[in-house]
Design a protein around this motif. Structure first.
Motif, short mmCIF file in Angstrom:
data_model
loop_
_atom_site.label_atom_id
_atom_site.label_comp_id
_atom_site.label_asym_id
_atom_site.label_seq_id
_atom_site.Cartn_x
_atom_site.Cartn_y
_atom_site.Cartn_z
N ARG A 30 0.84 -1.17 -0.10
CA ARG A 30 -0.07 0.03 0.21
C ARG A 30 0.78 1.27 -0.23
O ARG A 30 0.67 2.16 -0.66
CB ARG A 30 -1.10 0.01 1.11
CG ARG A 30 -1.79 1.24 1.18
CD ARG A 30 -2.75 1.24 -0.01
NE ARG A 30 -3.97 2.19 0.18
CZ ARG A 30 -4.14 3.04 -1.14
NH1 ARG A 30 -3.48 2.61 -2.27
NH2 ARG A 30 -4.89 4.01 -1.03
N GLU A 33 2.21 1.58 -3.39
CA GLU A 33 1.07 2.14 -4.07
C GLU A 33 0.88 3.56 -4.35
O GLU A 33 0.65 4.38 -5.17
CB GLU A 33 -0.23 1.55 -4.03
CG GLU A 33 -0.20 0.21 -4.70
CD GLU A 33 -1.48 -0.89 -4.07
OE1 GLU A 33 -2.15 -0.15 -3.33
OE2 GLU A 33 -1.44 -2.01 -4.50
N LEU A 34 0.78 4.12 -3.00
CA LEU A 34 0.61 5.55 -2.48
C LEU A 34 1.90 6.32 -3.26
O LEU A 34 1.57 7.42 -3.62
CB LEU A 34 0.57 5.79 -1.00
CG LEU A 34 -0.75 5.16 -0.63
CD1 LEU A 34 -0.70 5.34 1.02
CD2 LEU A 34 -1.98 6.14 -1.06
N VAL A 36 3.65 5.76 -5.69
CA VAL A 36 3.23 5.83 -7.48
C VAL A 36 2.18 6.71 -7.56
O VAL A 36 2.55 7.72 -8.55
CB VAL A 36 3.14 4.30 -7.60
CG1 VAL A 36 2.58 4.31 -9.29
CG2 VAL A 36 4.18 3.49 -7.84
N GLU A 37 1.22 6.67 -6.89
CA GLU A 37 0.16 7.65 -6.96
C GLU A 37 0.57 9.16 -7.08
O GLU A 37 0.33 10.02 -7.82
CB GLU A 37 -1.00 7.54 -6.09
CG GLU A 37 -1.74 6.34 -6.43
CD GLU A 37 -2.79 5.90 -5.51
OE1 GLU A 37 -3.25 7.19 -4.69
OE2 GLU A 37 -3.39 5.00 -5.49
N ARG A 38 1.57 9.26 -6.00
CA ARG A 38 2.18 11.00 -5.44
C ARG A 38 3.08 11.11 -6.73
O ARG A 38 3.12 12.37 -7.07
CB ARG A 38 2.81 10.71 -4.24
CG ARG A 38 3.17 12.05 -3.67
CD ARG A 38 3.78 12.02 -2.35
NE ARG A 38 4.62 10.81 -1.73
CZ ARG A 38 4.12 9.78 -1.32
NH1 ARG A 38 2.86 9.75 -0.63
NH2 ARG A 38 4.99 8.97 -0.80
N ARG A 40 3.09 10.05 -9.69
CA ARG A 40 2.31 10.29 -10.90
C ARG A 40 1.81 11.59 -10.89
O ARG A 40 1.70 12.38 -11.94
CB ARG A 40 1.22 9.03 -11.11
CG ARG A 40 0.59 9.35 -12.51
CD ARG A 40 -0.31 8.02 -12.81
NE ARG A 40 0.53 6.96 -13.16
CZ ARG A 40 0.44 5.83 -12.38
NH1 ARG A 40 -0.25 5.61 -11.38
NH2 ARG A 40 1.24 4.90 -12.67
N TYR A 41 1.17 11.87 -9.78
CA TYR A 41 0.51 13.24 -9.56
C TYR A 41 1.45 14.56 -9.97
O TYR A 41 1.32 15.43 -10.48
CB TYR A 41 -0.16 13.59 -8.09
CG TYR A 41 -0.58 14.70 -8.00
CD1 TYR A 41 -1.64 15.34 -8.46
CD2 TYR A 41 0.08 15.58 -7.12
CE1 TYR A 41 -2.31 16.63 -8.07
CE2 TYR A 41 -0.46 17.02 -6.58
CZ TYR A 41 -1.50 17.50 -7.34
OH TYR A 41 -1.75 18.59 -7.03
N ASP A 44 2.53 14.54 -13.62
CA ASP A 44 1.19 15.16 -14.24
C ASP A 44 1.46 16.70 -14.14
O ASP A 44 1.09 17.67 -15.08
CB ASP A 44 0.15 14.73 -13.87
CG ASP A 44 -0.16 13.28 -14.49
OD1 ASP A 44 0.78 12.85 -15.25
OD2 ASP A 44 -1.13 12.44 -13.85
N LEU A 75 8.78 9.11 -10.95
CA LEU A 75 7.77 8.26 -11.15
C LEU A 75 8.17 6.63 -11.65
O LEU A 75 7.66 5.72 -11.16
CB LEU A 75 6.87 8.68 -12.19
CG LEU A 75 5.54 7.71 -12.63
CD1 LEU A 75 4.71 7.30 -11.44
CD2 LEU A 75 5.03 8.48 -13.91
N GLU A 79 7.33 3.38 -9.45
CA GLU A 79 6.87 1.87 -10.08
C GLU A 79 7.76 0.82 -9.95
O GLU A 79 7.28 -0.56 -9.96
CB GLU A 79 6.48 2.45 -11.92
CG GLU A 79 5.51 3.49 -11.75
CD GLU A 79 5.06 3.92 -13.28
OE1 GLU A 79 6.02 3.71 -14.05
OE2 GLU A 79 4.08 4.27 -13.46
#
Length: 145
Positions: A30, A33-34, A36-38, A40-41, A44, A75, A79
């Motif tokens: 988890r 995963e967080l 990666v989300e951070r 990716r944000y 972007d 990123l 990943e």
């Protein structure tokens, strides 16, 4: 000696430890995963900032492009860390199988078909780590001469 050591209470402790390992693995996944989300944000956001810059502002555009590339590298690393975390699966025994083995351990150990080699393998399976501790008083006595 081994058969006296492996008690139902110790099997329960082993099962609790296995549950803790699984829980840590879930938390680790988890967290990856967080991350990666951070990442990716952030990538972007850096891309949007670069896309909105005026082409005439080359210095600003170059700086924003560098930031974007740094975020893309972060990123990719996040990943890769997530993929590594997912690939690593701790060897956790099945609860029912471990309890069944503990119940049949004496019969398995004493079976005429169980060779000495199989008994050694069984010992290696049950004993994952042995730590030897030096008694401090003996150590000090040896140092005194």
């Amino acid at each position: 000696m081994l058969l006296k050591t492996v008690t139902p209470q110790q099997i329960q402790v082993a099962l609790a430890a296995a549950d803790e390992v699984i829980d840590r693995q879930v938390r680790s996944h988890r967290a990856a995963e967080l991350a990666v989300e951070r990442a990716r944000y952030e990538a972007d956001r850096a891309e949007r900032a670069f896309s909105q810059v005026e082409p005439d502002n080359r210095l600003v555009a170059r700086t924003l492009e560098t930031r974007w590339e740094v975020k893309l590298v972060a990123l990719a690393e996040a990943e890769a860390a997530l993929a590594t975390a997912r690939a690593v699966k701790p060897a956790v025994p099945d609860h029912d199988a471990l309890q069944a083995l503990a119940a049949d351990l004496a019969r398995l150990w004493d079976a005429p078909t169980t060779s000495h080699r199989d008994r050694k393998r069984l010992l290696r399976t049950l004993v994952a780590d042995v730590t030897l501790l030096l008694v401090l008083q003996r150590h000090l006595a040896c140092l005194r001469w």
